[in-house]
Design an enzyme around this catalytic site. Sequence first.
Site, PDB file in Angstrom:
ATOM      1  N   HIS A  16       7.675   0.259  -8.990  1.00  0.00           N
ATOM      2  CA  HIS A  16       9.013  -0.155  -8.574  1.00  0.00           C
ATOM      3  C   HIS A  16       9.633  -1.231  -9.440  1.00  0.00           C
ATOM      4  O   HIS A  16       9.068  -1.620 -10.244  1.00  0.00           O
ATOM      5  CB  HIS A  16       9.199  -0.529  -6.957  1.00  0.00           C
ATOM      6  CG  HIS A  16       8.595  -1.867  -6.833  1.00  0.00           C
ATOM      7  ND1 HIS A  16       6.975  -1.942  -6.818  1.00  0.00           N
ATOM      8  CD2 HIS A  16       8.775  -3.091  -6.840  1.00  0.00           C
ATOM      9  CE1 HIS A  16       6.899  -3.493  -6.613  1.00  0.00           C
ATOM     10  NE2 HIS A  16       8.034  -3.939  -6.801  1.00  0.00           N
ATOM     11  N   THR A  20       6.135  -4.115 -12.368  1.00  0.00           N
ATOM     12  CA  THR A  20       4.604  -4.692 -12.809  1.00  0.00           C
ATOM     13  C   THR A  20       3.897  -3.575 -12.556  1.00  0.00           C
ATOM     14  O   THR A  20       3.645  -2.623 -11.888  1.00  0.00           O
ATOM     15  CB  THR A  20       4.500  -5.615 -11.671  1.00  0.00           C
ATOM     16  OG1 THR A  20       5.592  -6.691 -11.403  1.00  0.00           O
ATOM     17  CG2 THR A  20       3.350  -6.250 -11.866  1.00  0.00           C
ATOM     18  N   THR A  73      12.036  -4.519  -8.881  1.00  0.00           N
ATOM     19  CA  THR A  73      12.406  -5.458  -8.061  1.00  0.00           C
ATOM     20  C   THR A  73      13.965  -5.566  -8.186  1.00  0.00           C
ATOM     21  O   THR A  73      14.133  -6.070  -9.218  1.00  0.00           O
ATOM     22  CB  THR A  73      11.727  -6.746  -7.856  1.00  0.00           C
ATOM     23  OG1 THR A  73      10.581  -6.493  -7.083  1.00  0.00           O
ATOM     24  CG2 THR A  73      12.544  -7.593  -6.651  1.00  0.00           C
ATOM     25  N   HIS A  93      11.998  -5.265 -14.194  1.00  0.00           N
ATOM     26  CA  HIS A  93      10.684  -4.626 -14.826  1.00  0.00           C
ATOM     27  C   HIS A  93      10.149  -3.868 -13.940  1.00  0.00           C
ATOM     28  O   HIS A  93      10.099  -4.252 -12.668  1.00  0.00           O
ATOM     29  CB  HIS A  93       9.946  -5.819 -15.405  1.00  0.00           C
ATOM     30  CG  HIS A  93       9.268  -6.654 -14.521  1.00  0.00           C
ATOM     31  ND1 HIS A  93      10.002  -7.701 -13.799  1.00  0.00           N
ATOM     32  CD2 HIS A  93       8.048  -6.840 -13.815  1.00  0.00           C
ATOM     33  CE1 HIS A  93       9.399  -8.226 -12.905  1.00  0.00           C
ATOM     34  NE2 HIS A  93       8.168  -7.616 -12.792  1.00  0.00           N
TER      35      HIS A  93
END
Length: 221
Positions: free
Chosen positions: A153, A71, A155, A69
């Site tokens: 971004h 955030t 992760t 995902h």
Amino acid sequence: GPLEEVSIPLYFGWFLLFSVKNKIKCTSMDFLKTLDTLDAFKKHSVDFTGKAEKEVDLEQYFKPAGILHCTTKFCDYGKAEGAKEYAENQAVIKSYGSISDLSLSAFFVTPRTCGARVYLTEEQLQLWPADAEKQAEPVPEAAASLPLGSRAHITLGCAEGVEPVQTGIDLLEILAQQESQQGELVEEMELGSLTYYGEGKWLLNLREPICVPACFSSIYG
Ligand code: 2AM
């Protein structure tokens, strides 16, 4: 009251649809596999191992991230600064549950984290908190002046003992260096151009951005 408080999630974000998760995992694994075999990378492997000329297996080095995902707002169940305001924001309420394409523009690797940079559209930026770049702890030098959305971004993995919040901080640090042209263009790879920013920081700018559908939602767990 207490009910209101539990209604604020751990975080909001765009969650990759199930159908594309494997594609991103495979593409990023391929990148790691190629990167750690390059002579240019081996030359700097001490950044990862602490020992000169010791080889690194990046696929093993990073522990895979859970739910893929991007955030938007870390709310910490309402304890984070601005969490309630974000959860009550009209754009957030209206977009909740909607699907849009995330454009992945780069992959990056540091001795701490591995991630994909997300390039946000104007519409997606409506869901991006105004202070996201400034809230990083510690704020990398010059990161506060980067454009809104720079921190966006996914992760992909973290080194042993590293928390995922580090990925965005690493990205901001690389982008601040990119801004002041500190990188060293190392190689043209099939996927794009690979730049080294020192201290184990690598960024692959994708020739063709990768588009992945994602759902704007939140996680309570
Ligand atoms: P990430 O967005 O870099 O992956 C749960 O911990 C999620 O919230 C993770 O995805 C994590 O990092 C993100 N997160 C945790 N703490 C954060 C913080 N202080 N600021 C922004 N994002 C945070």
